[in-house]
Design an enzyme around this catalytic site. Structure first.
Site, PDB file in Angstrom:
ATOM      1  N   GLU A  70       0.878  -1.174   0.000  1.00  0.00           N
ATOM      2  CA  GLU A  70       0.000   0.000   0.000  1.00  0.00           C
ATOM      3  C   GLU A  70       0.909   1.216   0.000  1.00  0.00           C
ATOM      4  O   GLU A  70       1.526   1.533   1.024  1.00  0.00           O
ATOM      5  CB  GLU A  70      -0.890  -0.008   1.253  1.00  0.00           C
ATOM      6  CG  GLU A  70      -1.832  -1.201   1.331  1.00  0.00           C
ATOM      7  CD  GLU A  70      -2.869  -1.193   0.236  1.00  0.00           C
ATOM      8  OE1 GLU A  70      -3.297  -0.116  -0.180  1.00  0.00           O
ATOM      9  OE2 GLU A  70      -3.229  -2.286  -0.230  1.00  0.00           O
ATOM     10  N   CYS A  84      -2.098   9.439   2.695  1.00  0.00           N
ATOM     11  CA  CYS A  84      -1.813   8.832   1.389  1.00  0.00           C
ATOM     12  C   CYS A  84      -2.875   9.187   0.347  1.00  0.00           C
ATOM     13  O   CYS A  84      -2.582   9.275  -0.840  1.00  0.00           O
ATOM     14  CB  CYS A  84      -1.676   7.324   1.531  1.00  0.00           C
ATOM     15  SG  CYS A  84      -3.152   6.527   2.176  1.00  0.00           S
TER      16      CYS A  84
HETATM   17  P1  NAD Z   1       8.660   4.505   4.443  1.00  0.00           P
HETATM   18  O1  NAD Z   1       8.607   3.679   3.217  1.00  0.00           O
HETATM   19  O2  NAD Z   1       9.829   5.380   4.657  1.00  0.00           O
HETATM   20  O3  NAD Z   1       8.572   3.572   5.740  1.00  0.00           O
HETATM   21  C1  NAD Z   1       7.505   2.680   5.948  1.00  0.00           C
HETATM   22  C2  NAD Z   1       7.955   1.551   6.854  1.00  0.00           C
HETATM   23  O4  NAD Z   1       8.927   0.765   6.170  1.00  0.00           O
HETATM   24  C3  NAD Z   1       8.616   2.025   8.152  1.00  0.00           C
HETATM   25  O5  NAD Z   1       8.194   1.195   9.196  1.00  0.00           O
HETATM   26  C4  NAD Z   1      10.094   1.817   7.862  1.00  0.00           C
HETATM   27  O6  NAD Z   1      10.890   1.616   9.010  1.00  0.00           O
HETATM   28  C5  NAD Z   1      10.059   0.563   7.015  1.00  0.00           C
HETATM   29  N1  NAD Z   1      11.228   0.342   6.148  1.00  0.00           N
HETATM   30  C6  NAD Z   1      12.125   1.248   5.695  1.00  0.00           C
HETATM   31  N2  NAD Z   1      13.030   0.633   4.899  1.00  0.00           N
HETATM   32  C7  NAD Z   1      12.698  -0.674   4.843  1.00  0.00           C
HETATM   33  C8  NAD Z   1      13.224  -1.816   4.162  1.00  0.00           C
HETATM   34  N3  NAD Z   1      14.291  -1.729   3.379  1.00  0.00           N
HETATM   35  N4  NAD Z   1      12.588  -3.007   4.308  1.00  0.00           N
HETATM   36  C9  NAD Z   1      11.475  -3.104   5.079  1.00  0.00           C
HETATM   37  N5  NAD Z   1      10.950  -2.060   5.766  1.00  0.00           N
HETATM   38  C10 NAD Z   1      11.541  -0.862   5.645  1.00  0.00           C
HETATM   39  O7  NAD Z   1       7.313   5.335   4.483  1.00  0.00           O
HETATM   40  P2  NAD Z   1       6.884   6.456   5.529  1.00  0.00           P
HETATM   41  O8  NAD Z   1       7.629   7.711   5.217  1.00  0.00           O
HETATM   42  O9  NAD Z   1       6.929   5.900   6.902  1.00  0.00           O
HETATM   43  O10 NAD Z   1       5.338   6.629   5.178  1.00  0.00           O
HETATM   44  C11 NAD Z   1       4.844   7.542   4.263  1.00  0.00           C
HETATM   45  C12 NAD Z   1       4.467   6.840   2.959  1.00  0.00           C
HETATM   46  O11 NAD Z   1       3.485   5.845   3.203  1.00  0.00           O
HETATM   47  C13 NAD Z   1       3.843   7.798   1.964  1.00  0.00           C
HETATM   48  O12 NAD Z   1       4.366   7.530   0.690  1.00  0.00           O
HETATM   49  C14 NAD Z   1       2.369   7.440   2.015  1.00  0.00           C
HETATM   50  O13 NAD Z   1       1.653   7.757   0.848  1.00  0.00           O
HETATM   51  C15 NAD Z   1       2.437   5.970   2.246  1.00  0.00           C
HETATM   52  N6  NAD Z   1       1.181   5.477   2.783  1.00  0.00           N
HETATM   53  C16 NAD Z   1       0.384   4.694   1.985  1.00  0.00           C
HETATM   54  C17 NAD Z   1      -0.845   4.250   2.464  1.00  0.00           C
HETATM   55  C18 NAD Z   1      -1.749   3.397   1.619  1.00  0.00           C
HETATM   56  O14 NAD Z   1      -2.628   2.761   2.173  1.00  0.00           O
HETATM   57  N7  NAD Z   1      -1.586   3.354   0.305  1.00  0.00           N
HETATM   58  C19 NAD Z   1      -1.257   4.592   3.755  1.00  0.00           C
HETATM   59  C20 NAD Z   1      -0.424   5.390   4.524  1.00  0.00           C
HETATM   60  C21 NAD Z   1       0.797   5.816   4.027  1.00  0.00           C
END
Ligand code: NAD
Length: 509
Positions: free
Chosen positions: A244, A278
């Site tokens: 997502e 998002c």
């Molecule tokens: P991010 O991708 O930086 O981090 C998300 C999660 O992934 C965190 O827990 C982080 O620690 C973890 N992570 C980071 N690197 C990783 C790796 N290599 N392997 C596995 N896990 C890893 O995102 P963010 O900045 O925390 O969140 C914002 C983003 O999330 C925005 O792009 C937003 O649009 C999206 N989002 C999407 C939805 C949806 O339902 N489509 C909902 C909420 C947020």
């Protein structure tokens, strides 16, 4: 929350220090789980899972209902933690975190058993057989979540995975770890057996260790860049995942819309959670004949929004300096290339270091960062278009395909435009509310994600559909068994001819 800063490294552990985004005062520290610890937690979850599955739906639903009653009776405690980490208002926290969390617990406690009941569709051809489709839990689900819905986005997939009979290892964002930990505390208080749910502490390294640690599925919510890495790792291991991801969500405002209401709705859709949502409205395409009136209302509403550190307010801060820098870079890029700032456009230092004024841009072009990349901040761009056809074409000119909204008084037109929009979901005359509707499949197209949560398939996504073919009756002659003879081949040809080549036979296909 909060801002993350590595502090020390002792015994192979890194520690991250957290600060309030509102006051920048210290909130605490977390100790990053190592890959070895992650593997241990997964192994413990795997040992605990069979007994948890054996509890059955009703006992699992009882745990969900106890969690719901704790959440209802102690909501202020939960809100305090989420507000402390995110800087959001209490009202918004109620609206976007607590209410949907309660709904998730209530909905799956009531409906999971029905949604995952064995199915037995009648077979079109092999009438001698009975098919049973059984939804079996996958085992251990790894859930990785972002900071922008830190409680509900961790709780909701956890509820579904647990109700399906799985154990869960959850890795909430390092930016909002305490809201993620609330999920573990809530279920422990509600009587979830030990090790069925483990909440990890850590950042991307811990997330990557979870993906590689031997789980049976990853449910990931976060950015496109991280989602791609997670998807690649899952593909390599041949384990399923749902991704997502982000969006750059368009809105179409038609000439026959209720213009003042459309303006109000677009403002809420754009600035909820200070735009860190998002499904936030980011690109508004408004038909020229109503554009002046629409823009006038938008600017008026936006100027009335209150940004503050406490009490009653509408918008909080950006979550951390990294996010603020992206917002500033996008606005500066747009202005340098000729965009006009109708209101906002700069930091709001009077309120606090991480606050950015709610900003409305116009005269934007498709090559600007603010139109192409996810800003994830309180910035919305308005584009005048000749007609709905131009709006549609430009709305679809995006690498993302998460959410869209359409403002019109014509239901048939709303449906037609919705079907032509290349997004996972569309809402008519409202902000994007789809995530709050458990019956609605939720997921992104293009770079906004892979797979869907919610809807008829969402809960089933935490299971594998096992096909069990039972015997109903037995034919005297079994041509599919050895020996293979010319006579059996001749019978087979006759059957084929009758079933596929005659009008009566085709009734069976
Ligand atoms: P991010 O991708 O930086 O981090 C998300 C999660 O992934 C965190 O827990 C982080 O620690 C973890 N992570 C980071 N690197 C990783 C790796 N290599 N392997 C596995 N896990 C890893 O995102 P963010 O900045 O925390 O969140 C914002 C983003 O999330 C925005 O792009 C937003 O649009 C999206 N989002 C999407 C939805 C949806 O339902 N489509 C909902 C909420 C947020």
């Amino acid at each position: 929350m909060a801002i993350v800063e590595p502090v020390t490294s002792t015994n192979g552990h890194r520690r991250l220090r957290l600060e309030s985004p509102t006051t920048r005062r210290a909130l605490g520290e977390i100790t990053v789980h190592t890959a070895a610890e992650v593997r241990e937690r997964i192994a413990a979850a795997r040992r605990a899972q069979p007994q948890f599955e054996a509890l059955g739906f009703e006992k699992r639903a009882q745990i969900m209902r106890r969690a719901l009653s704790i959440l209802l009776s102690q909501q202020e405690r939960f809100i305090d933690v989420i507000v402390g980490e995110t800087g959001r208002s209490r009202m918004e926290t109620l609206l976007m975190e607590l209410f949907p969390a309660c709904d998730s617990l209530a909905y799956y406690a009531k409906h999971a058993e029905r949604l995952l009941r064995d199915e037995s569709p009648s077979l079109h051809l092999l009438k001698t057989k009975k098919l049973v489709i059984s939804y079996r839990p996958l085992g251990v689900i790894g859930i990785i979540t972002p900071w922008n819905g830190p409680f509900v986005l961790s709780l909701n997939p956890t509820v579904q995975a647990l109700m399906a009979g799985n154990a869960v290892v959850l890795k909430p964002s390092e930016v909002t770890p305490f809201s993620g930990k609330l999920v573990g505390e809530l279920f422990a208080e509600a009587g979830l057996p030990p090790d069925v749910l483990c909440v990890l502490e850590g950042d991307g390294e811990t997330g990557a260790a979870l993906v590689e640690g031997g789980v049976d599925k990853i449910s990931f919510t976060g950015s496109v860049a991280t989602g791609r890495k997670v998807g690649e790792a899952c593909g390599r291991q041949l384990i399923p995942c749902t991704l997502e991801l982000g969006g750059k969500n368009p809105t179409i405002v038609c000439a026959d819309s209720d213009v003042p209401r459309a303006a109000k709705g677009c403002v809420s859709g754009a600035f909820l959670n200070a735009g860190q949502f998002c499904c936030a409205t980011a690109r508004i395409y408004v038909v020229d004949s109503v554009a002046d009136a629409f823009i006038g209302h938008v600017v008026e509403y936006v100027r009335s929004l209150k940004q503050a550190r406490e009490g009653e307010f509408d918008l909080g801060p950006a979550i951390w300096p990294r996010q603020l820098e992206i917002i500033e870079r996008h606005v500066n890029d747009a202005v340098t290339r000729g965009a006009r700032v109708l209101t906002g456009g700069a930091r709001n230092r009077e309120v606090g270091e991480l606050f950015f004024q709610p900003t409305v841009l116009t005269d934007v072009t498709d090559d600007m960062l603010v139109m192409r990349e996810e800003t994830f901040g309180p910035v919305v761009s308005i584009v005048r278009v000749r007609d709905e056809a131009e709006a549609l074409r430009r709305a679809n000119q995006s690498a993302y395909g998460l959410a869209a909204t359409v403002w019109t008084s014509d239901h048939a037109k709303a449906l037609r435009l919705s079907k032509a929009l290349e997004t996972g979901h569309v809402c008519m005359n409202d902000c994007s509310v789809t995530y709050g509707i458990h019956e609605a499949p939720f997921g992104g197209r293009k770079q906004s994600g892979l797979g869907q949560v919610h809807g008829p398939g969402g809960l089933k996504g935490y299971c594998y559909a096992q096909s069990i073919v039972l015997e109903r009756t037995r034919l005297g002659q079994e041509d599919a068994f050895y020996p293979f003879t010319d006579q059996k081949a001749s019978t087979m040809r006759k059957v084929m001819q009758w079933v596929f080549g005659s009008r009566l036979g085709r009734l069976f296909t």
